[in-house]
Design a protein around this motif. Structure first.
Motif, PDB file in Angstrom:
ATOM      1  N   GLU A 219      79.388  47.398 -19.211  1.00 48.79           N
ATOM      2  CA  GLU A 219      79.312  45.960 -19.471  1.00 48.79           C
ATOM      3  C   GLU A 219      79.934  45.574 -20.819  1.00 48.79           C
ATOM      4  N   PHE A 220      80.090  46.562 -21.726  1.00 49.61           N
ATOM      5  CA  PHE A 220      80.680  46.276 -23.028  1.00 49.61           C
ATOM      6  C   PHE A 220      82.116  46.809 -23.158  1.00 49.61           C
ATOM      7  N   SER A 221      82.668  47.322 -22.077  1.00 44.92           N
ATOM      8  CA  SER A 221      83.981  47.976 -22.161  1.00 44.92           C
ATOM      9  C   SER A 221      85.091  47.018 -22.566  1.00 44.92           C
ATOM     10  N   SER A 222      84.931  45.716 -22.258  1.00 50.90           N
ATOM     11  CA  SER A 222      85.984  44.756 -22.602  1.00 50.90           C
ATOM     12  C   SER A 222      86.138  44.573 -24.106  1.00 50.90           C
ATOM     13  N   CYS A 223      85.167  45.043 -24.890  1.00 54.31           N
ATOM     14  CA  CYS A 223      85.273  44.959 -26.354  1.00 54.31           C
ATOM     15  C   CYS A 223      86.496  45.712 -26.874  1.00 54.31           C
ATOM     16  N   GLY A 224      86.963  46.697 -26.086  1.00 54.34           N
ATOM     17  CA  GLY A 224      88.075  47.537 -26.529  1.00 54.34           C
ATOM     18  C   GLY A 224      89.386  46.816 -26.704  1.00 54.34           C
ATOM     19  N   SER A 225      89.484  45.566 -26.236  1.00 53.78           N
ATOM     20  CA  SER A 225      90.731  44.807 -26.395  1.00 53.78           C
ATOM     21  C   SER A 225      91.104  44.638 -27.862  1.00 53.78           C
ATOM     22  N   THR A 226      90.089  44.537 -28.717  1.00 51.72           N
ATOM     23  CA  THR A 226      90.337  44.323 -30.147  1.00 51.72           C
ATOM     24  C   THR A 226      90.050  45.564 -30.983  1.00 51.72           C
ATOM     25  N   LEU A 227      89.978  46.700 -30.359  1.00 52.27           N
ATOM     26  CA  LEU A 227      89.564  47.960 -30.992  1.00 52.27           C
ATOM     27  C   LEU A 227      90.319  48.271 -32.293  1.00 52.27           C
ATOM     28  N   ALA A 228      89.553  48.695 -33.304  1.00 49.80           N
ATOM     29  CA  ALA A 228      90.125  49.244 -34.542  1.00 49.80           C
ATOM     30  C   ALA A 228      89.335  50.505 -34.877  1.00 49.80           C
ATOM     31  N   ALA A 229      90.017  51.543 -35.326  1.00 44.58           N
ATOM     32  CA  ALA A 229      89.343  52.817 -35.580  1.00 44.58           C
ATOM     33  C   ALA A 229      89.979  53.538 -36.754  1.00 44.58           C
ATOM     34  N   PHE A 230      89.131  54.215 -37.541  1.00 39.00           N
ATOM     35  CA  PHE A 230      89.585  55.053 -38.649  1.00 39.00           C
ATOM     36  C   PHE A 230      89.453  56.514 -38.238  1.00 39.00           C
ATOM     37  N   VAL A 231      90.509  57.273 -38.486  1.00 39.00           N
ATOM     38  CA  VAL A 231      90.561  58.691 -38.137  1.00 39.00           C
ATOM     39  C   VAL A 231      90.806  59.493 -39.401  1.00 39.00           C
ATOM     40  N   ILE A 232      89.977  60.500 -39.621  1.00 42.59           N
ATOM     41  CA  ILE A 232      90.159  61.382 -40.783  1.00 42.59           C
ATOM     42  C   ILE A 232      90.804  62.685 -40.328  1.00 42.59           C
ATOM     43  N   GLN A 233      91.902  63.024 -40.969  1.00 44.13           N
ATOM     44  CA  GLN A 233      92.626  64.256 -40.667  1.00 44.13           C
ATOM     45  C   GLN A 233      92.312  65.292 -41.743  1.00 44.13           C
ATOM     46  N   PHE A 475      76.004  53.007 -30.471  1.00 47.85           N
ATOM     47  CA  PHE A 475      76.725  51.925 -31.140  1.00 47.85           C
ATOM     48  C   PHE A 475      75.875  50.662 -31.164  1.00 47.85           C
ATOM     49  N   GLU A 476      76.296  49.715 -31.996  1.00 49.79           N
ATOM     50  CA  GLU A 476      75.595  48.445 -32.132  1.00 49.79           C
ATOM     51  C   GLU A 476      76.482  47.323 -31.602  1.00 49.79           C
ATOM     52  N   ILE A 477      75.871  46.376 -30.898  1.00 44.34           N
ATOM     53  CA  ILE A 477      76.585  45.197 -30.423  1.00 44.34           C
ATOM     54  C   ILE A 477      76.091  43.988 -31.212  1.00 44.34           C
ATOM     55  N   VAL A 478      77.035  43.269 -31.799  1.00 47.00           N
ATOM     56  CA  VAL A 478      76.733  42.081 -32.598  1.00 47.00           C
ATOM     57  C   VAL A 478      77.386  40.872 -31.954  1.00 47.00           C
ATOM     58  N   ASP A 479      76.688  39.766 -31.919  1.00 49.37           N
ATOM     59  CA  ASP A 479      77.297  38.506 -31.510  1.00 49.37           C
ATOM     60  C   ASP A 479      77.980  37.929 -32.741  1.00 49.37           C
ATOM     61  N   GLY A 480      79.309  37.955 -32.740  1.00 50.85           N
ATOM     62  CA  GLY A 480      80.053  37.550 -33.920  1.00 50.85           C
ATOM     63  C   GLY A 480      79.790  36.116 -34.343  1.00 50.85           C
ATOM     64  N   LEU A 481      79.557  35.218 -33.390  1.00 48.69           N
ATOM     65  CA  LEU A 481      79.311  33.820 -33.724  1.00 48.69           C
ATOM     66  C   LEU A 481      77.932  33.621 -34.340  1.00 48.69           C
ATOM     67  N   VAL A 482      76.979  34.462 -33.956  1.00 47.34           N
ATOM     68  CA  VAL A 482      75.618  34.376 -34.495  1.00 47.34           C
ATOM     69  C   VAL A 482      75.480  35.203 -35.774  1.00 47.34           C
ATOM     70  N   THR A 486      72.676  41.736 -30.836  1.00 51.50           N
ATOM     71  CA  THR A 486      72.194  41.125 -29.603  1.00 51.50           C
ATOM     72  C   THR A 486      70.907  41.811 -29.154  1.00 51.50           C
ATOM     73  N   VAL A 487      70.150  41.145 -28.309  1.00 54.27           N
ATOM     74  CA  VAL A 487      68.886  41.696 -27.825  1.00 54.27           C
ATOM     75  C   VAL A 487      69.111  42.955 -27.000  1.00 54.27           C
ATOM     76  N   ASP A 488      70.228  43.001 -26.257  1.00 56.10           N
ATOM     77  CA  ASP A 488      70.513  44.156 -25.392  1.00 56.10           C
ATOM     78  C   ASP A 488      71.408  45.197 -26.062  1.00 56.10           C
ATOM     79  N   SER A 489      71.547  45.141 -27.383  1.00 54.60           N
ATOM     80  CA  SER A 489      72.350  46.120 -28.101  1.00 54.60           C
ATOM     81  C   SER A 489      71.731  47.510 -27.984  1.00 54.60           C
ATOM     82  N   PRO A 490      72.528  48.546 -27.696  1.00 49.89           N
ATOM     83  CA  PRO A 490      71.989  49.917 -27.633  1.00 49.89           C
ATOM     84  C   PRO A 490      71.303  50.343 -28.920  1.00 49.89           C
ATOM     85  N   ASN A 491      71.713  49.753 -30.046  1.00 47.86           N
ATOM     86  CA  ASN A 491      71.063  50.051 -31.318  1.00 47.86           C
ATOM     87  C   ASN A 491      70.665  48.750 -31.991  1.00 47.86           C
TER      88      ASN A 491
END
Length: 569
Positions: A219-233, A475-482, A486-491
Motif C-alpha cells: 500500500e506504500f509502494s507508490s512512495c518510491g516515485s520520489t525516492l532518495a537514498a544515501f549509499v556508503i561505499q 520504516f516510518e510513514i509521515v503525512d507531509g502536509l500534516v 500517520t496512524v497506520d505507520s509501521p513505526n
C-alpha cells in the motif's frame, strides 16, 4: 548595468556566463573548430601558443596504453603520481589541473598546498614543504579516490582494500598546463545509456533495499516515485544507510515545541535519516568499547581532533527525480540564452521556496501572501548548501568535519540532461571557496543520469513520505502536509505521532552524544537554536554562502521564524 561590462566580466553571472558556456559546449560537441596554427605563428604570438596549449588539454590525444596498464604501473611504483594522474586523465578524456590552494586543518608552519581538479571535481588537498612534494601528494590523493571509481570491481576484490602507494622517484620537470574557460567545467557526468560499474552497484543496492523494505507493505509502494537514498561505499561493499521519499512540506503553522516535521520532500527526509545514521555511529565511536569503536565509520583526525570518515569511505546519493528548484531549469537557458527574458532567467536560476509542495521563485510576489505558512527552501537550494557546508548540519559540526557526497545519480526518466543541476551545484557558488572558513569548500560531486530505481507514478497518496535509517526495525510513514506520522505507520515514535526526523528528536540525539563525548561546553546550550549558533565556523560559512548567492543576484535565503528553533530538550 553596462551590458558590455557584464560580457567582459569572466566571473559574472547571468546571460553572459551561460552564453559563454553554450559556445564552449557547442565546440566540444561538434569537435574543435579552431584552425591549426602554424609553428611560426605560435612562436611569434605567445597568446596563440597559450591558446594551443589550452586546446591540447581540452582535446587530448588518445594514448596507446590502456587504463588497466596505467593503474598497474602506478600500483607497482613504476610511475610517479603526477605522471600517472595526467596519463590516466588522458585515457579517460578528462580535463585535469593541479591547482595551488590553501592548507587544510590546524596546520602549523609554512606548507604548500595543491589539489587536483578533474572535470571540475575538486579532490583532497595535498601538502608539502615544497611545491613538488605538495603536487605529488595531491596527485596521490586524487588517484586514491579516482581509481576505485574507474575500476570498482577490481578495487572490491583487492584483499587489502587499499591502493598500493607508489615508490616516489625523482620527479622530472613537469609543466602543468593552465587554461582559462568562461564557465565551470561540468562534473564527471555519465551520459544516459553509458554503463558505469560504480553507478550500477549503487543502483543495485538501492533497488534491493527499497524492494525489501516494501515487501510486506504494498500500500506504500507508490512512495518510491520520489525516492532518495544515501549509499556508503567502504572497501568491499555498498550499504544503503538512509532512505527518504516525499513531495510536500507541511501546511500547518509553525510549532514551538520542535515536534512538527516542516519539510517532507524526499531529499530532505533522506538527509535527516542520514543524520540519524551519523548519530548512531558517533555513539559507537564514543562508547569506549573497542569492538563498537571498530564498527564506527568515524576516526579522529590527529591534528584537528574532529572526527572524519575512515579512509576509503565515501558517500553517494541517488534521487529518483530531479530536486525541485533550479535543478529543473530548462535546458534552453543554456542553449539559447538571448531568447529568454532577464525576468525568466532570474526566476529559473535563482533561489526557490516550497509551500505545501508547490515551488515559487524567491522573486515571486506570491510570497508576500504566504507569511503565515511554513516556507522551506527548495531541494535544489538545500543540495547546493550541503555541498558547501556539508550534510552533517550545524549540530554535528561541533564534532565532525564537513561530510560531502561524492556521487549524485539521477534516475528521472523525463530528464534528458543535468545542466540545471550542474548549474545549481557549481556555477552559483563560483568564487566562494577562497572566502570560506577552514574545513569548508564548494565540493564538486560526480553527477550522472541513470535508469530509475522505481517507476514514476501520479497515483497513490502523494502527501505521504517514508523514511528509514540502517538499524531501524521498520520504516516510518509521515503525512507531509500534516508534518506527523500517520496512524497506520509501521513505526510510530510516540503517542503524539511526532516524527523521529523532527527537530526535537534531533536535539535529543545531540544531547545524548554530547554526554557520551563528555563535551561539557556543548551541554550548556539551553535551546536548539543556541546549540546551532554555538557552531561558529559553520554559521560563518552559512552566512557567507547566503551573502554570496544574494550578491550574485540569485535572491535572498528565506529567514526561518525564530519560534521554530526556540525549544529546549
Amino acid at each position: 548595468m553596462d551590458r558590455g561590462h557584464m560580457l567582459c566580466d569572466a566571473q559574472g553571472t547571468g546571460l553572459s556566463r551561460i552564453l559563454r558556456r553554450s559556445m564552449v559546449l557547442s565546440d566540444r560537441i561538434g569537435g574543435p573548430r579552431f584552425p591549426p596554427a602554424k609553428l611560426e605563428e605560435t612562436v611569434s604570438n605567445p597568446s596563440l601558443k597559450c591558446s594551443q596549449m589550452r586546446r591540447t588539454e581540452m582535446y587530448p590525444r588518445t594514448p596507446k596504453v590502456t587504463l588497466a596498464e596505467l593503474i598497474e604501473r602506478y600500483n607497482r611504483g613504476e610511475t610517479h603520481a603526477v605522471t600517472a594522474l595526467y596519463q590516466l586523465c588522458q585515457v579517460q578524456q578528462f580535463q585535469v589541473q593541479l591547482r595551488e590552494t590553501v592548507t587544510t586543518g590546524n596546520v602549523r608552519g609554512f606548507l604548500f598546498a595543491f589539489c587536483a581538479v578533474i572535470d571540475g571535481v575538486e579532490y583532497k588537498t595535498g601538502m608539502g614543504k615544497t611545491k613538488k612534494e605538495a603536487r605529488s601528494r595531491a596527485a596521490h590523493l586524487a588517484l586514491e579516490d579516482l581509481i576505485p571509481k574507474l575500476d570498482p570491481q577490481a578495487y572490491a576484490h583487492n584483499a587489502s582494500g587499499k591502493i598500493l602507494s607508489p615508490v616516489f622517484h625523482s620527479e622530472k620537470t613537469c609543466k602543468t598546463l593552465k587554461y582559462f574557460t568562461f564557465f565551470f567545467p561540468p562534473p564527471l557526468c555519465e551520459p544516459k545509456g553509458k554503463n558505469n560499474p560504480l553507478n550500477e552497484l549503487i543502483l543495485e543496492a538501492v533497488k534491493e533495499k527499497y524492494n525489501k523494505l516494501m515487501g510486506g507493505y504494498p500500500e506504500f509502494s507508490s512512495c518510491g516515485s520520489t525516492l532518495a537514498a544515501f549509499v556508503i561505499q567502504s572497501c568491499t561493499r555498498f550499504d544503503v544507510v538512509a532512505i527518504g521519499t516525499g513531495d510536500h512540506n507541511t501546511r500547518e503553522t509553525v510549532a514551538s515545541d520542535g515536534r512538527l516535521l516542516h519539510d517532507a520532500h524526499a531529499l530532505i527526509t533522506a538527509r535527516r535519516s542520514l543524520m540519524r545514521y551519523l548519530y548512531r555511529h558517533l555513539l559507537l565511536f564514543f562508547s569506549k568499547n573497542p569492538v563498537l569503536v571498530a564498527k564506527s565509520i568515524f576516526e579522529q583526525d590527529g591534528k584537528t581532533k574532529l572526527l572524519v570518515l575512515k579512509g576509503k569511505t565515501t558517500i553517494h546519493l541517488y534521487m529518483n527525480q530531479l530536486p525541485k528548484g533550479a535543478a529543473q531549469m530548462s535546458s534552453r537557458l543554456c542553449l539559447k540564452p538571448l531568447s529568454i527574458s532577464t525576468w525568466e532567467v532570474n526566476n529559473q536560476m535563482g533561489l526557490h521556496v516550497a509551500v505545501e509542495g508547490n515551488v515559487f521563485s524567491t522573486f515571486s510576489s506570491n510570497l508576500d501572501q504566504m507569511s503565515s505558512k511554513v516556507v522551506s527552501m527548495s531541494a535544489s537550494d538545500k543540495l547546493t548548501q550541503w555541498q558547501v557546508l556539508g550534510f552533517q548540519g550545524a549540530l554535528l559540526s561541533h564534532l565532525l568535519e564537513p561530510i560531502y557526497v561524492n556521487t549524485i545519480l539521477i534516475g528521472d526518466t523525463s530528464c534528458s540532461n543535468l545542466r540545471g543541476l550542474e548549474f545549481a551545484l557549481n556555477q552559483r557558488v563560483d568564487g566562494i571557496i577562497s572566502k570560506l572558513p577552514m574545513y569548508y569548500c564548494a565540493y564538486r560531486a560526480h553527477v550522472g543520469l541513470v535508469p530509475a530505481v522505481h517507476p514514476t507514478s501520479t497515483g497513490g497518496q502523494r502527501s505521504l513520505s517514508m523514511n528509514w535509517t540502517q538499524g531501524d526495525i521498520s520504516f516510518e510513514i509521515v503525512d507531509g502536509l500534516v508534518g506527523r506520522s500517520t496512524v497506520d505507520s509501521p513505526n510510530k515514535s510516540c503517542s503524539s505521532l511526532a516524527s523521529r526526523l523532527c527537530k526535537a528528536a534531533m536535539l535529543s540525539r545531540f544531547s545524548l552524544v554530547t554526554k557520551e563525548s563528555q563535551r561539557v561546553d556543548l551541554s550548556k546550550a539551553v535551546s536548539y537554536r543556541e546549540a546551532k549558533m554555538m557552531s561558529k565556523s559553520y554559521q560563518e560559512a552559512k552566512n557567507l554562502l547566503k551573502s554570496h548567492l544574494n550578491q550574485k543576484g540569485y535572491g535572498s535565503w528565506v529567514v526561518k521564524s525564530p519560534i521554530s528553533d526556540g525549544f529546549s530538550a
